[in-house]
Enzyme design. Structure first.
Site, PDB file in Angstrom:
ATOM      1  N   LYS A  42       0.739  -1.289  -0.045  1.00  0.00           N
ATOM      2  CA  LYS A  42       0.055  -0.052  -0.224  1.00  0.00           C
ATOM      3  C   LYS A  42       0.630   1.232   0.056  1.00  0.00           C
ATOM      4  O   LYS A  42       0.458   2.365  -0.416  1.00  0.00           O
ATOM      5  CB  LYS A  42      -0.853  -0.114   1.177  1.00  0.00           C
ATOM      6  CG  LYS A  42      -2.167  -1.123   1.043  1.00  0.00           C
ATOM      7  CD  LYS A  42      -3.055  -1.201   2.119  1.00  0.00           C
ATOM      8  CE  LYS A  42      -4.192  -2.033   1.965  1.00  0.00           C
ATOM      9  NZ  LYS A  42      -3.711  -3.480   1.928  1.00  0.00           N
TER      10      LYS A  42
HETATM   11  C1  LIG Z   1      -4.178  -4.792   1.328  1.00  0.00           C
HETATM   12  C2  LIG Z   1      -3.573  -5.891   1.123  1.00  0.00           C
HETATM   13  C3  LIG Z   1      -3.925  -6.819   0.288  1.00  0.00           C
HETATM   14  C4  LIG Z   1      -5.153  -6.672  -0.713  1.00  0.00           C
HETATM   15  O1  LIG Z   1      -5.329  -5.780  -1.518  1.00  0.00           O
HETATM   16  P1  LIG Z   1      -6.308  -5.307  -2.170  1.00  0.00           P
HETATM   17  O2  LIG Z   1      -5.891  -4.170  -3.268  1.00  0.00           O
HETATM   18  O3  LIG Z   1      -7.209  -4.960  -1.243  1.00  0.00           O
HETATM   19  O4  LIG Z   1      -6.909  -6.373  -3.003  1.00  0.00           O
HETATM   20  C5  LIG Z   1      -3.247  -7.900   0.193  1.00  0.00           C
HETATM   21  N1  LIG Z   1      -1.798  -7.997   1.016  1.00  0.00           N
HETATM   22  C6  LIG Z   1      -1.590  -7.066   1.697  1.00  0.00           C
HETATM   23  C7  LIG Z   1      -0.437  -7.514   2.675  1.00  0.00           C
HETATM   24  C8  LIG Z   1      -2.406  -5.952   2.030  1.00  0.00           C
HETATM   25  O5  LIG Z   1      -2.156  -5.024   3.015  1.00  0.00           O
END
Ligand SMILES: *Cc1c(COP(=O)(O)O)cnc(C)c1O
Length: 462
Positions: free
Chosen positions: A110
């Protein structure tokens, strides 16, 4: 580039308006009017670019009204905070490629989007002479990435609610050891759901929302998707250099459909992706959708991959828009039906269209732990539980004639308990976590009461 809503009931808006709007005013999600097309020659020209150079090329296709030097500056600042010179390196392990997206300040993918969004917000607020108060609730990961995205930024205050003593120690420390004056950690005496409800109630008061210029950093902001498109191109160019392949698979551990939707945009732009492999844990609404056209909500269950413990995928509506031939009336009808009945089902012809872009599968908790263990035994490489789900499903579904790239969405050190259970050894701590227990902390413990929190926000707003 202009932006429209999936529900078709707003006038097209500029890129800058789209960034500030987040959710479209008609309740839909924003998308570019057209998707820029790249050809083989364009792709070949990407091969020798650094990550920031590539980001500049891709983002310029969607951004308007920003001088190129300013965009470059925002990109350089955003990715200068990563602890790897390649930003998102691709490593070869166990017969597949791992795209490491966890080299940002909070060790999860993120950061790729939120570092950029934080800088972009600061830039646009300054240009407009405005301020913003960001409020969000987190169960752990998004909160810390958002905090690191805007810490120390001018004209922005951020308030992140987390359930007191109900997030992992590392997650709590990552948030509360940020002591910048514009960051407010609120540990609420309640659950994550209480936090979400309170944030919703605060946003629901439109007069208050306008008066305090409330903003959100949730995964529906178009810029979050856009920033993630870049690494699909980056990974392809690296793997193509290594293998000379003409196409690749991507396997993506999925929760809110944000990350994999960025891959879908890349594919529509012309990136030669054979299939996007959508991998879920036991919260499998999305893999049921891909494999049988069944998009029906179920109860959330807890797993060792908590960032994918999601049932309502907030970006799904964006994909639906393309699946339904860019017809906003059909999107409105489907979304209304979904909120009424909690389910949508898709006929065979639509399922076949989905299958041209996606494959899907899911992994149970036991399979997740076993994948971490097996992969570690075979290669010595430690997967985090989210990444392990993508690896497991990817290995199952990808055919051997085409390289498989698995997105590594978090550093294993963030999920030490699962790693310890799987391998018998705790993960190696990266430098950014060393000594984190000793750092000063800033956090207010507060009742899970909307009025109390609203007053706190007013007192500390910018
Ligand atoms: C947020 C997250 C996901 C999922 O991603 P999306 O964009 O919501 O599909 C997967 N792995 C980790 C470690 C995350 O923080």
């Amino acid at each position: 580039m202009q932006y429209i809503s999936t529900r078709g009931q707003i006038q097209a808006v500029s890129f800058k308006e789209a960034v500030m709007m987040g959710l479209a005013d008609d309740g839909g999600l924003l998308l570019p009017v057209t998707i820029p097309q790249l050809n083989a020659e364009d792709l070949a020209a990407f091969t020798d670019l650094t990550y920031p150079e590539l980001a500049q090329r891709i983002l310029s296709l969607f951004v308007e009204g920003l001088p190129p030097t300013d965009l470059k500056n925002l990109i350089d600042r955003s990715y200068g905070s990563f602890d790897h010179p390649e930003v998102t390196p691709v490593v070869r392990q166990g017969g597949l490629y791992i795209l490491e997206l966890f080299h940002g300040p909070t060790l999860a993918f993120k950061d790729v989007a939120l570092q950029f969004l934080g800088n972009l917000f600061e830039y646009l607020l300054k240009e407009r002479g405005e301020k913003m108060n960001i409020i969000g609730a987190t169960s752990g990961d998004t909160g810390s990435a958002a905090i690191y995205g805007v810490r120390g930024k001018e004209n922005i205050h951020i308030f992140i609610l987390h359930p007191h003593q109900k997030v992992s120690l590392i997650q709590e420390l990552q948030m509360t050891t940020v002591t910048d004056a514009n960051v407010f950690n609120l540990a609420i005496r309640g659950t994550f759901d209480d936090g979400q409800r309170i944030v919703k109630e605060i946003f629901g008061d439109l007069e208050f929302k306008t008066r305090l210029s409330l903003g959100a950093v949730n995964s529906i902001n178009w810029v979050r998707v856009l920033a993630q498109v870049v690494y699909y191109f980056y990974a392809f160019s690296r793997v193509k250099k290594d293998t000379g392949c003409s196409e690749v698979y991507f396997s993506v551990p999925t929760g809110n459909f944000g990350d994999i939707f960025a891959g879908y945009i890349a594919k529509r732009m012309g990136l030669p992706v054979r299939r996007l492999i959508l991998a879920t844990n036991e919260n499998d609404i999305l893999s049921r959708f891909v494999s049988r056209g069944d998009y029906s909500i179920a109860k959330v269950v807890e797993t060792p991959s908590p960032s994918m413990d999601i049932q309502l995928a907030s970006n799904f509506e964006r994909y639906l828009y393309y699946l339904l031939d860019e017809n906003p009336a059909e999107v409105r009808r489907s979304m209304a039906e979904f909120s009424r009945s909690g389910r949508l089902s898709f006929d065979v012809s639509l399922q076949q269209r989905v299958a041209q872009d996606f494959l899907s599968g899911s992994a149970t908790c036991t399979e997740t732990i076993r994948t971490i263990r097996d992969f570690h035994q075979k290669t010595g490489y430690v997967l985090d539980p989210h990444t392990a789900i993508g690896v497991k499903v990817g290995q199952q579904l990808a055919e051997g004639d085409c390289p498989l790239i698995c997105l590594a969405t978090a550093h294993p050190a963030k999920f030490g308990d699962a790693v310890l259970e799987a391998t018998g050894t705790p993960p190696i701590m990266p430098a950014s976590l060393k000594g984190i227990e000793q750092r000063p902390r800033r956090c207010d413990i507060i009742d899970a009461d909307t009025e109390t929190i609203r007053r706190f926000v007013v007192r500390n707003s910018c």
